[in-house]
Design an enzyme around this catalytic site. Structure first.
Site, PDB file in Angstrom:
ATOM      1  N   GLU A  39       0.855  -1.200   0.000  1.00 14.15           N
ATOM      2  CA  GLU A  39       0.000   0.000   0.000  1.00 14.15           C
ATOM      3  C   GLU A  39       0.893   1.253   0.000  1.00 14.15           C
ATOM      4  O   GLU A  39       1.932   1.273   0.660  1.00 14.15           O
ATOM      5  CB  GLU A  39      -0.851  -0.042   1.284  1.00 14.15           C
ATOM      6  CG  GLU A  39      -1.763   1.134   1.508  1.00 14.15           C
ATOM      7  CD  GLU A  39      -2.505   1.007   2.866  1.00 14.15           C
ATOM      8  OE1 GLU A  39      -2.092   0.201   3.722  1.00 14.15           O
ATOM      9  OE2 GLU A  39      -3.513   1.728   3.031  1.00 14.15           O
ATOM     10  N   LYS A 109      -9.195   2.344  -2.205  1.00 13.94           N
ATOM     11  CA  LYS A 109      -9.482   1.670  -0.926  1.00 13.94           C
ATOM     12  C   LYS A 109     -10.854   2.077  -0.387  1.00 13.94           C
ATOM     13  O   LYS A 109     -11.125   3.272  -0.199  1.00 13.94           O
ATOM     14  CB  LYS A 109      -8.379   2.034   0.065  1.00 13.94           C
ATOM     15  CG  LYS A 109      -8.445   1.314   1.401  1.00 13.94           C
ATOM     16  CD  LYS A 109      -7.242   1.714   2.263  1.00 13.94           C
ATOM     17  CE  LYS A 109      -7.157   0.931   3.548  1.00 13.94           C
ATOM     18  NZ  LYS A 109      -5.934   1.276   4.323  1.00 13.94           N
ATOM     19  N   CYS A 142      -5.105  -3.275   2.274  1.00 14.01           N
ATOM     20  CA  CYS A 142      -4.879  -3.389   3.716  1.00 14.01           C
ATOM     21  C   CYS A 142      -6.168  -3.617   4.500  1.00 14.01           C
ATOM     22  O   CYS A 142      -6.780  -4.659   4.393  1.00 14.01           O
ATOM     23  CB  CYS A 142      -4.091  -2.186   4.213  1.00 14.01           C
ATOM     24  SG  CYS A 142      -3.174  -2.594   5.736  1.00 14.01           S
ATOM     25  N   VAL A 169      -0.089  -2.987  10.682  1.00 17.25           N
ATOM     26  CA  VAL A 169       0.599  -2.539  11.902  1.00 17.25           C
ATOM     27  C   VAL A 169       0.285  -3.409  13.125  1.00 17.25           C
ATOM     28  O   VAL A 169       0.904  -3.246  14.170  1.00 17.25           O
ATOM     29  CB  VAL A 169       0.275  -1.055  12.221  1.00 17.25           C
ATOM     30  CG1 VAL A 169       0.877  -0.141  11.168  1.00 17.25           C
ATOM     31  CG2 VAL A 169      -1.228  -0.818  12.330  1.00 17.25           C
TER      32      VAL A 169
HETATM   33  C1  ACM Z   1      -4.106  -0.140   7.079  1.00 19.27           C
HETATM   34  O1  ACM Z   1      -5.193  -0.197   6.509  1.00 19.27           O
HETATM   35  N1  ACM Z   1      -3.061   0.465   6.530  1.00 19.27           N
HETATM   36  C2  ACM Z   1      -3.911  -0.764   8.402  1.00 19.27           C
END
Ligand code: ACM
Length: 241
Positions: A39, A109, A142, A169
């Site tokens: 990402e 996203k 992500c 994370v």
């Molecule tokens: C994320 O969506 N970068 C944890």
């Protein structure tokens, strides 16, 4: 079909440096038909302000995509890579799908994580499935992984492979659950995470490839968070294409 990931450490705000680093990694990567990068590979992740993100943004057909196209042409490969995307006066946390002839697709996203909401618009392109010729490809970015309906929509849309550029994370959580999404939706999934630290956020690496049996590829095991990069490929036994 060989699919894989490139796990590396983009540097926050260093757009030109990241572009050059990605180019070098792609030219060195093992042979594959599809490689997935993290990402926001173009820019780094943890922007303090929207103005900082804006400074690092580019259009879906900008210099980052042009550089991926050049590498794709040299290596005869398709890439999925996270991009800090600008369109008009809006910003998106996006991923481009790029092959030897240029950009094939774009995904924005849908599920923004924490303060991403202060920087980016939520995705407005739905959950497209791209026919690459070698496979039908869906993309999630992500935090999208946490929403079972996103995987289901892609599977019902005919996806065979899901590219999952990430900046994870929370250690291990996504890596434990994604194999179940792969299993229950009969998908191959490439989660390409990043390593390193930005403004107090530590990214957890451990990129992986899952098959429709839910098993991670042994060759996709993490090299550990200190590895600057790693790639892995998987031979897709069931495909005739
Ligand atoms: C994320 O969506 N970068 C944890």
């Amino acid at each position: 079909m060989r699919i894989g990931y490139v796990q590396f450490e983009p540097r926050l705000g260093a757009v030109e440096e990241n572009r050059a680093a990605v180019r070098e990694l792609l030219l060195e990567a093992p042979e594959a038909e599809l490689l997935v990068l993290p990402e926001l590979a173009s820019s780094g992740y943890h922007f303090a302000t929207r103005a900082d993100a804006w400074e690092c943004s580019e259009t879906a057909d900008g210099a980052f995509t042009a550089s991926l196209t050049e590498a794709a042409r040299k290596r005869n490969c398709t890439y999925v890579a996270g991009l800090c995307e600008r369109e008009g006066d809006q910003l998106w946390n996006s991923a481009v799908v790029v092959g030897p002839t240029g950009r094939i697709g774009l995904y924005r996203k849908a599920h923004l994580f924490l303060n991403e909401r202060d920087l980016f618009e939520p995705g407005n392109l739905g959950l497209p499935v791209f026919d690459l010729g070698t496979c039908r490809l869906g993309v999630l970015i992500c935090f999208d992984w946490q929403f079972p309906e996103a995987w289901r929509v892609l599977a019902l849309g005919g996806a065979e492979v899901v590219a999952h550029p990430s900046n994870l994370v929370i250690p291990g959580r996504c890596q434990r659950v994604v194999p179940l999404h792969a299993l229950s939706n009969r998908l191959f999934v490439v989660t390409a995470n990043r390593v390193g630290e930005e403004r107090g956020l530590r990214f957890t690496g451990r990129s992986q490839i899952n098959d429709p049996g839910g098993k991670p590829s042994p060759r996709a095991r993490p090299r550990g968070p200190r590895s600057p990069w790693s790639t892995s490929t998987l031979t897709w036994p069931g495909t005739s294409r």
